[in-house]
Scaffold this motif. Structure first.
Motif, PDB file in Angstrom:
ATOM      1  N   LEU A   1       0.851  -1.187   0.000  1.00 17.20           N
ATOM      2  CA  LEU A   1       0.000   0.000   0.000  1.00 17.20           C
ATOM      3  C   LEU A   1       0.889   1.240   0.000  1.00 17.20           C
ATOM      4  O   LEU A   1       1.879   1.309   0.736  1.00 17.20           O
ATOM      5  CB  LEU A   1      -0.921  -0.005   1.213  1.00 17.20           C
ATOM      6  CG  LEU A   1      -2.090  -0.995   1.147  1.00 17.20           C
ATOM      7  CD1 LEU A   1      -2.837  -1.041   2.467  1.00 17.20           C
ATOM      8  CD2 LEU A   1      -3.047  -0.629   0.008  1.00 17.20           C
ATOM      9  N   LYS A   2       0.497   2.214  -0.835  1.00 17.00           N
ATOM     10  CA  LYS A   2       1.314   3.407  -0.995  1.00 17.00           C
ATOM     11  C   LYS A   2       0.474   4.653  -0.759  1.00 17.00           C
ATOM     12  O   LYS A   2      -0.753   4.634  -0.940  1.00 17.00           O
ATOM     13  CB  LYS A   2       1.914   3.439  -2.398  1.00 17.00           C
ATOM     14  CG  LYS A   2       2.865   2.277  -2.674  1.00 17.00           C
ATOM     15  CD  LYS A   2       3.466   2.378  -4.068  1.00 17.00           C
ATOM     16  CE  LYS A   2       4.445   1.237  -4.334  1.00 17.00           C
ATOM     17  NZ  LYS A   2       5.053   1.330  -5.684  1.00 17.00           N
ATOM     18  N   PRO A   3       1.117   5.755  -0.355  1.00 19.22           N
ATOM     19  CA  PRO A   3       0.373   7.001  -0.145  1.00 19.22           C
ATOM     20  C   PRO A   3      -0.443   7.397  -1.378  1.00 19.22           C
ATOM     21  O   PRO A   3       0.068   7.386  -2.498  1.00 19.22           O
ATOM     22  CB  PRO A   3       1.477   8.018   0.155  1.00 19.22           C
ATOM     23  CG  PRO A   3       2.570   7.201   0.762  1.00 19.22           C
ATOM     24  CD  PRO A   3       2.540   5.899   0.009  1.00 19.22           C
ATOM     25  N   GLY A   4      -1.703   7.713  -1.138  1.00 21.26           N
ATOM     26  CA  GLY A   4      -2.603   8.071  -2.218  1.00 21.26           C
ATOM     27  C   GLY A   4      -3.505   6.951  -2.664  1.00 21.26           C
ATOM     28  O   GLY A   4      -4.495   7.187  -3.367  1.00 21.26           O
ATOM     29  N   ASP A   5      -3.208   5.701  -2.292  1.00 21.03           N
ATOM     30  CA  ASP A   5      -4.130   4.603  -2.557  1.00 21.03           C
ATOM     31  C   ASP A   5      -5.420   4.835  -1.786  1.00 21.03           C
ATOM     32  O   ASP A   5      -5.408   5.334  -0.650  1.00 21.03           O
ATOM     33  CB  ASP A   5      -3.535   3.263  -2.122  1.00 21.03           C
ATOM     34  CG  ASP A   5      -2.409   2.785  -3.034  1.00 21.03           C
ATOM     35  OD1 ASP A   5      -2.308   3.281  -4.174  1.00 21.03           O
ATOM     36  OD2 ASP A   5      -1.643   1.902  -2.593  1.00 21.03           O
ATOM     37  N   ILE A   6      -6.544   4.452  -2.388  1.00 20.04           N
ATOM     38  CA  ILE A   6      -7.849   4.583  -1.750  1.00 20.04           C
ATOM     39  C   ILE A   6      -8.438   3.192  -1.541  1.00 20.04           C
ATOM     40  O   ILE A   6      -8.426   2.359  -2.448  1.00 20.04           O
ATOM     41  CB  ILE A   6      -8.804   5.436  -2.605  1.00 20.04           C
ATOM     42  CG1 ILE A   6      -8.304   6.874  -2.702  1.00 20.04           C
ATOM     43  CG2 ILE A   6     -10.222   5.414  -2.032  1.00 20.04           C
ATOM     44  CD1 ILE A   6      -9.143   7.758  -3.625  1.00 20.04           C
ATOM     45  N   ILE A   7      -8.968   2.960  -0.352  1.00 18.19           N
ATOM     46  CA  ILE A   7      -9.735   1.749  -0.066  1.00 18.19           C
ATOM     47  C   ILE A   7     -11.169   2.171   0.228  1.00 18.19           C
ATOM     48  O   ILE A   7     -11.413   2.954   1.149  1.00 18.19           O
ATOM     49  CB  ILE A   7      -9.158   0.955   1.120  1.00 18.19           C
ATOM     50  CG1 ILE A   7      -7.713   0.524   0.826  1.00 18.19           C
ATOM     51  CG2 ILE A   7     -10.023  -0.272   1.417  1.00 18.19           C
ATOM     52  CD1 ILE A   7      -7.024  -0.148   2.002  1.00 18.19           C
ATOM     53  N   VAL A   8     -12.102   1.689  -0.576  1.00 17.21           N
ATOM     54  CA  VAL A   8     -13.528   1.924  -0.375  1.00 17.21           C
ATOM     55  C   VAL A   8     -14.046   0.735   0.433  1.00 17.21           C
ATOM     56  O   VAL A   8     -13.964  -0.403  -0.010  1.00 17.21           O
ATOM     57  CB  VAL A   8     -14.256   2.072  -1.722  1.00 17.21           C
ATOM     58  CG1 VAL A   8     -15.731   2.357  -1.501  1.00 17.21           C
ATOM     59  CG2 VAL A   8     -13.622   3.191  -2.538  1.00 17.21           C
ATOM     60  N   THR A   9     -14.559   1.002   1.630  1.00 14.88           N
ATOM     61  CA  THR A   9     -14.558  -0.008   2.687  1.00 14.88           C
ATOM     62  C   THR A   9     -15.788  -0.905   2.777  1.00 14.88           C
ATOM     63  O   THR A   9     -15.778  -1.869   3.538  1.00 14.88           O
ATOM     64  CB  THR A   9     -14.364   0.688   4.045  1.00 14.88           C
ATOM     65  OG1 THR A   9     -15.430   1.627   4.255  1.00 14.88           O
ATOM     66  CG2 THR A   9     -13.030   1.409   4.091  1.00 14.88           C
ATOM     67  N   GLY A  10     -16.848  -0.640   2.012  1.00 10.83           N
ATOM     68  CA  GLY A  10     -18.012  -1.516   2.036  1.00 10.83           C
ATOM     69  C   GLY A  10     -19.298  -0.752   2.279  1.00 10.83           C
ATOM     70  O   GLY A  10     -19.306   0.277   2.963  1.00 10.83           O
ATOM     71  N   THR A  11     -20.396  -1.252   1.711  1.00 16.19           N
ATOM     72  CA  THR A  11     -21.689  -0.567   1.792  1.00 16.19           C
ATOM     73  C   THR A  11     -22.699  -1.385   2.575  1.00 16.19           C
ATOM     74  O   THR A  11     -22.692  -2.618   2.515  1.00 16.19           O
ATOM     75  CB  THR A  11     -22.226  -0.275   0.370  1.00 16.19           C
ATOM     76  OG1 THR A  11     -23.292   0.675   0.445  1.00 16.19           O
ATOM     77  CG2 THR A  11     -22.741  -1.539  -0.316  1.00 16.19           C
ATOM     78  N   PRO A  12     -23.584  -0.732   3.334  1.00 14.30           N
ATOM     79  CA  PRO A  12     -24.633  -1.452   4.069  1.00 14.30           C
ATOM     80  C   PRO A  12     -25.726  -1.972   3.132  1.00 14.30           C
ATOM     81  O   PRO A  12     -25.754  -1.688   1.935  1.00 14.30           O
ATOM     82  CB  PRO A  12     -25.196  -0.390   5.021  1.00 14.30           C
ATOM     83  CG  PRO A  12     -24.209   0.725   5.026  1.00 14.30           C
ATOM     84  CD  PRO A  12     -23.549   0.697   3.682  1.00 14.30           C
ATOM     85  N   THR A  13     -26.650  -2.713   3.719  1.00 13.10           N
ATOM     86  CA  THR A  13     -27.824  -3.149   2.983  1.00 13.10           C
ATOM     87  C   THR A  13     -28.665  -1.952   2.547  1.00 13.10           C
ATOM     88  O   THR A  13     -28.540  -0.869   3.105  1.00 13.10           O
ATOM     89  CB  THR A  13     -28.683  -4.078   3.871  1.00 13.10           C
ATOM     90  OG1 THR A  13     -29.755  -4.615   3.086  1.00 13.10           O
ATOM     91  CG2 THR A  13     -29.267  -3.337   5.049  1.00 13.10           C
ATOM     92  N   GLY A  14     -29.504  -2.164   1.511  1.00 10.28           N
ATOM     93  CA  GLY A  14     -30.433  -1.118   1.114  1.00 10.28           C
ATOM     94  C   GLY A  14     -30.210  -0.525  -0.259  1.00 10.28           C
ATOM     95  O   GLY A  14     -30.868   0.459  -0.623  1.00 10.28           O
TER      96      GLY A  14
END
Length: 284
Positions: free
Chosen positions: A235-248
């Motif tokens: 992992l390097k500076p500037g990488d983005i992790i989109v962490t997950g979405t709830p139900t709905g």
């Protein structure tokens, strides 16, 4: 302090967001031409010091995707228990998290419209917290994971649902239509664990709550996400992790409630802000 990428008359800047306008910080730090380069230099604290004594420079502007030149975006799929149950396949929590890549071209900025393509109208919303890596690391332990976060932002991980079914083992096609999602409005520097551990995420469509959950219920917490991902890649500076979405999400209603032109989607997390987008059809 909040930091955004924005444009004025076709020129792009980054700066500090205030209640009355933007403070252009890119002019003060020419050695860092973008927010990504600030993150890579570990210099968010220098932006804060500069903004504290600067005046608003722009009152009329357009928000852009907050890190439009980010090299890598990884998204965690099916990361809340109720979301897993939506699949109705009888599965319990999987042993390992699901991951897929997205590219910056698939995102737009706050207050800009998501684009519904003519090929398919199953555009859906997914409200999520996104973390921006600020410190390089490989095989990062969960204990040390938060030390590698520079900032937080929000994501509407817009998806063309029919296109995630085009192949047996991947969802890349449905997840990367140009400007189908949004990341922003701004970056909030990461200071302490409570910003994530106590966070509640709410997604509204036309004012109606569609998603509402707390990050503490994630099947794979953010510490684990960082540890797992950094096992197979640095992992390097500037990488983005989109962490997950709830139900709905709209696809899970009967009948589905896909987005149409004129809809307004808001993703809200206390301490970060609200990401707001409309919807329009792609113009020929």
């Amino acid at each position: 302090m909040r930091y955004a990428t924005y444009s004025v008359n076709g020129d792009t800047f980054y700066g500090a967001v205030t209640d009355t306008g933007m403070i252009d910080l890119s002019a003060l730090f020419p050695r860092w031409p973008t927010l990504l380069s600030v993150i890579q230099a570990g210099a968010l604290d220098q932006l804060e010091a500069a903004a504290s004594s600067a005046s608003v420079t722009h009152h009329d502007y357009q928000f852009e995707m907050v890190l439009p030149d980010t090299p890598r975006i990884l998204c965690v799929g099916v990361n809340f228990p109720d979301r897993n149950a939506e699949y109705k396949d009888g599965s319990t929590q999987p042993k390992h998290m699901s991951l897929f890549p997205r590219f910056a071209s698939g995102f737009t900025g706050h207050e800009q419209n998501l684009i519904r393509p003519p090929e398919n109208h199953t555009l859906d919303y997914e409200g999520e917290v996104a973390i921006v890596i600020g410190k390089q690391g490989r095989r990062i332990s969960q204990v040390d994971a938060y030390d590698h976060i520079a900032a937080l932002t929000l994501c509407n991980e817009g998806t063309i649902r029919d296109w995630v079914r085009h192949a047996k083992f991947n969802v890349t096609q449905g997840k990367n239509w140009d400007r189908s999602g949004a990341i922003g409005p701004w970056l909030v520097p990461f200071k302490n664990a409570s910003q994530l551990d106590d966070a509640r995420i709410i997604t509204r469509v036309n004012g109606q709550v569609r998603q509402d959950d707390v990050l503490s219920r994630m099947m794979f917490p953010i510490r684990e996400e960082i540890a797992y991902i950094s096992t197979f890649m640095t992992l390097k500076p500037g990488d983005i992790i989109v962490t997950g979405t709830p139900t709905g999400a709209g696809a899970r209603f009967d009948p589905p409630r896909y987005l149409v032109p004129g809809d307004v989607i808001e993703v809200e997390v206390g301490g970060i802000g609200t990401l707001r987008n409309g919807v329009e059809d792609e113009q020929p």
